[in-house]
Write a protein that holds these residues in place. Sequence first.
Motif, PDB file in Angstrom:
ATOM      1  N   ASN A   1      10.996 -38.310  24.856  1.00 31.50           N
ATOM      2  CA  ASN A   1      10.754 -37.026  24.176  1.00 31.50           C
ATOM      3  C   ASN A   1      12.006 -36.445  23.522  1.00 31.50           C
ATOM      4  O   ASN A   1      11.961 -35.380  22.919  1.00 31.50           O
ATOM      5  CB  ASN A   1      10.139 -36.003  25.135  1.00 31.50           C
ATOM      6  CG  ASN A   1      11.041 -35.681  26.318  1.00 31.50           C
ATOM      7  OD1 ASN A   1      12.256 -35.853  26.268  1.00 31.50           O
ATOM      8  ND2 ASN A   1      10.428 -35.218  27.400  1.00 31.50           N
ATOM      9  N   ARG A   2      13.151 -37.144  23.683  1.00 32.96           N
ATOM     10  CA  ARG A   2      14.410 -36.779  23.026  1.00 32.96           C
ATOM     11  C   ARG A   2      15.043 -35.492  23.579  1.00 32.96           C
ATOM     12  O   ARG A   2      15.989 -34.966  22.991  1.00 32.96           O
ATOM     13  CB  ARG A   2      14.213 -36.633  21.505  1.00 32.96           C
ATOM     14  CG  ARG A   2      13.635 -37.856  20.832  1.00 32.96           C
ATOM     15  CD  ARG A   2      14.660 -38.973  20.761  1.00 32.96           C
ATOM     16  NE  ARG A   2      15.791 -38.585  19.942  1.00 32.96           N
ATOM     17  CZ  ARG A   2      17.055 -38.998  20.148  1.00 32.96           C
ATOM     18  NH1 ARG A   2      17.329 -39.779  21.165  1.00 32.96           N
ATOM     19  NH2 ARG A   2      18.031 -38.599  19.345  1.00 32.96           N
ATOM     20  N   LYS A   3      14.567 -34.991  24.705  1.00 35.83           N
ATOM     21  CA  LYS A   3      15.178 -33.800  25.283  1.00 35.83           C
ATOM     22  C   LYS A   3      16.506 -34.161  25.948  1.00 35.83           C
ATOM     23  O   LYS A   3      16.641 -35.216  26.572  1.00 35.83           O
ATOM     24  CB  LYS A   3      14.248 -33.166  26.320  1.00 35.83           C
ATOM     25  CG  LYS A   3      13.067 -32.423  25.716  1.00 35.83           C
ATOM     26  CD  LYS A   3      12.264 -31.716  26.797  1.00 35.83           C
ATOM     27  CE  LYS A   3      11.106 -30.935  26.183  1.00 35.83           C
ATOM     28  NZ  LYS A   3      10.308 -30.241  27.230  1.00 35.83           N
TER      29      LYS A   3
ATOM     30  N   ILE B   1      18.636 -33.836  28.917  1.00 34.34           N
ATOM     31  CA  ILE B   1      18.277 -33.527  30.306  1.00 34.34           C
ATOM     32  C   ILE B   1      19.487 -33.498  31.238  1.00 34.34           C
ATOM     33  O   ILE B   1      19.343 -33.206  32.416  1.00 34.34           O
ATOM     34  CB  ILE B   1      17.244 -34.537  30.835  1.00 34.34           C
ATOM     35  CG1 ILE B   1      17.765 -35.967  30.653  1.00 34.34           C
ATOM     36  CG2 ILE B   1      15.903 -34.348  30.133  1.00 34.34           C
ATOM     37  CD1 ILE B   1      16.854 -37.030  31.242  1.00 34.34           C
TER      38      ILE B   1
ATOM     39  N   GLY C   1      14.961 -26.680  27.128  1.00 37.44           N
ATOM     40  CA  GLY C   1      14.300 -27.905  26.705  1.00 37.44           C
ATOM     41  C   GLY C   1      14.670 -28.348  25.301  1.00 37.44           C
ATOM     42  O   GLY C   1      13.860 -28.986  24.612  1.00 37.44           O
ATOM     43  N   CYS C   2      15.868 -28.031  24.856  1.00 35.74           N
ATOM     44  CA  CYS C   2      16.278 -28.417  23.507  1.00 35.74           C
ATOM     45  C   CYS C   2      16.417 -29.936  23.389  1.00 35.74           C
ATOM     46  O   CYS C   2      16.775 -30.623  24.348  1.00 35.74           O
ATOM     47  CB  CYS C   2      17.603 -27.749  23.143  1.00 35.74           C
ATOM     48  SG  CYS C   2      17.456 -25.968  22.890  1.00 35.74           S
ATOM     49  N   SER C   3      16.157 -30.425  22.206  1.00 34.50           N
ATOM     50  CA  SER C   3      16.211 -31.859  21.951  1.00 34.50           C
ATOM     51  C   SER C   3      17.595 -32.269  21.459  1.00 34.50           C
ATOM     52  O   SER C   3      18.423 -31.427  21.079  1.00 34.50           O
ATOM     53  CB  SER C   3      15.174 -32.239  20.894  1.00 34.50           C
ATOM     54  OG  SER C   3      15.544 -31.697  19.635  1.00 34.50           O
ATOM     55  N   LYS C   4      17.825 -33.569  21.420  1.00 40.50           N
ATOM     56  CA  LYS C   4      19.076 -34.077  20.876  1.00 40.50           C
ATOM     57  C   LYS C   4      19.195 -33.697  19.408  1.00 40.50           C
ATOM     58  O   LYS C   4      20.299 -33.423  18.905  1.00 40.50           O
ATOM     59  CB  LYS C   4      19.136 -35.605  21.027  1.00 40.50           C
ATOM     60  CG  LYS C   4      20.464 -36.223  20.568  1.00 40.50           C
ATOM     61  CD  LYS C   4      21.648 -35.682  21.349  1.00 40.50           C
ATOM     62  CE  LYS C   4      22.939 -36.403  21.031  1.00 40.50           C
ATOM     63  NZ  LYS C   4      23.397 -36.274  19.655  1.00 40.50           N
TER      64      LYS C   4
ATOM     65  N   ASP D   1      18.203 -30.909  18.145  1.00 39.97           N
ATOM     66  CA  ASP D   1      18.686 -29.529  18.134  1.00 39.97           C
ATOM     67  C   ASP D   1      20.204 -29.491  18.248  1.00 39.97           C
ATOM     68  O   ASP D   1      20.879 -28.702  17.575  1.00 39.97           O
ATOM     69  CB  ASP D   1      18.068 -28.728  19.286  1.00 39.97           C
ATOM     70  CG  ASP D   1      16.574 -28.516  19.118  1.00 39.97           C
ATOM     71  OD1 ASP D   1      16.139 -28.353  17.968  1.00 39.97           O
ATOM     72  OD2 ASP D   1      15.857 -28.524  20.136  1.00 39.97           O
TER      73      ASP D   1
END
Length: 463
Positions: free
Chosen positions: A399-401, A403, A426-429, A431
Amino acid sequence: MSDYDYDFFVIGGGSGGVRAARLAASMGKKVGVAEEFRYGGTCVIRGCVPKKLFVYASQFIEHFEDAHGYGWSVGETRFDWKELVANKDKEITRLEAAYRKGLSNAGAEIFDSRAELVDDHRIRIVSSGKTVTAEKILLATGGRPDDSHAINGGELAITSNEAFHLERLPKSILIAGGGYIAVEFANIFHGLGVETTLIYRGREILKNFDMDMRRTLHATMEEKGIRILCGEVIDRITRSADERLDVITSGDRNLKVDEVMLALGRTPNTDGLGLEAAGVATDGKGAIVVDEYMRTNVDHIFAVGDVTDRVQLTPVAIHESMCVIETLFRDNPTRPDHDTIATAVFSQPEIGTVGLTEDEATEKLGEVEIYRAVFRPMKHTLSGRQEKMVMKLVVDGQNRKVIGAHILGPDAGEMAQLLAIPIKAGCSKEDFDRTMAVHPTAAEELVTMYSPTYRIKDGVRVD
């Protein structure tokens, strides 16, 4: 009118207990709070606050060395241990007074005494022998350095409690343990000029931290001159004729030092608290058992912080106390969120971390991406210091979060606190990637690592 003397009684005047008592009193509740030692608890009196002051003190020798590269000539230097301890004590006294003032201003009644449960509604104030009643009770008595490790001659050793009040700075010290307390004090004493050895039964220091952080810090500490003995424990401590300590280890080493410090974990402060009389359940370690709302098995008795032996961090105890107040007095049942807690190890260099480690993510997820940068920070370029900085992001490959984030280097703790927000959100890579960098900073690496250093799929690393 209530049939009880107090609407809410708090046993324990540490960060968690004081916050709960002050908030409840400010809402107009009749509140009593009892503390047998000093208000502020472990963190303020003999924990994270004085420790951080000692960390600052121990860093100056490196600052003096680094100054030459920036054109400064530093003259003769001298360190006075007693002056540091005295100044630290002044600050602790100021902080304790602030805690007391906050309680008094809110309207809480303060007892400078140990307090024990007589039953589930009655509390005995030990100093006076007086018994009071309370409708609701909060247990926030914290923990103490673990003395359950049966070491032959262990009574000759000190713990972190005594380390803050030593009459003199030892010339040499052996510290037993590999957690953050042991590691931080090893760096403190070494920075103050003490010949320092760390002994730890595990294979690597700082269990449960990311392995990159553990290994790099270990290597850096040894390069500075701290001796680290992993896979060993203390077998026996004796005092020799010259008043120094002789230590025999499981590795058949014979070490001679001025002090031995044990940093082997902490034990919940529940002995003699009257828990059996009140019917409050504990676990095998003596920790108070609570549910997700911090409620014990007795409906109107709650417990927060280290006495529950869950997450032993001051901000956690404070947050749990605020949740208890919401649940009890604001008709808003609130559970503390223990997921993704940022933390720091104030070693030299320090570690800041939040979220899953690489090993945890690999075990939990099918696909993981690791973004890793190792470099010499800009502040070291003119000083000539060779210490490396490590920055690492752990990303869910599905999901590209983001973590997990792990940093070793200057101001790592400050960065971890800020990183906790996007990771919690929960920001993604992506972001991170579209966030502009602040240049020149070390932290810009966190938003400019565009390609993974390696991937891990089904437990197998792919470079």
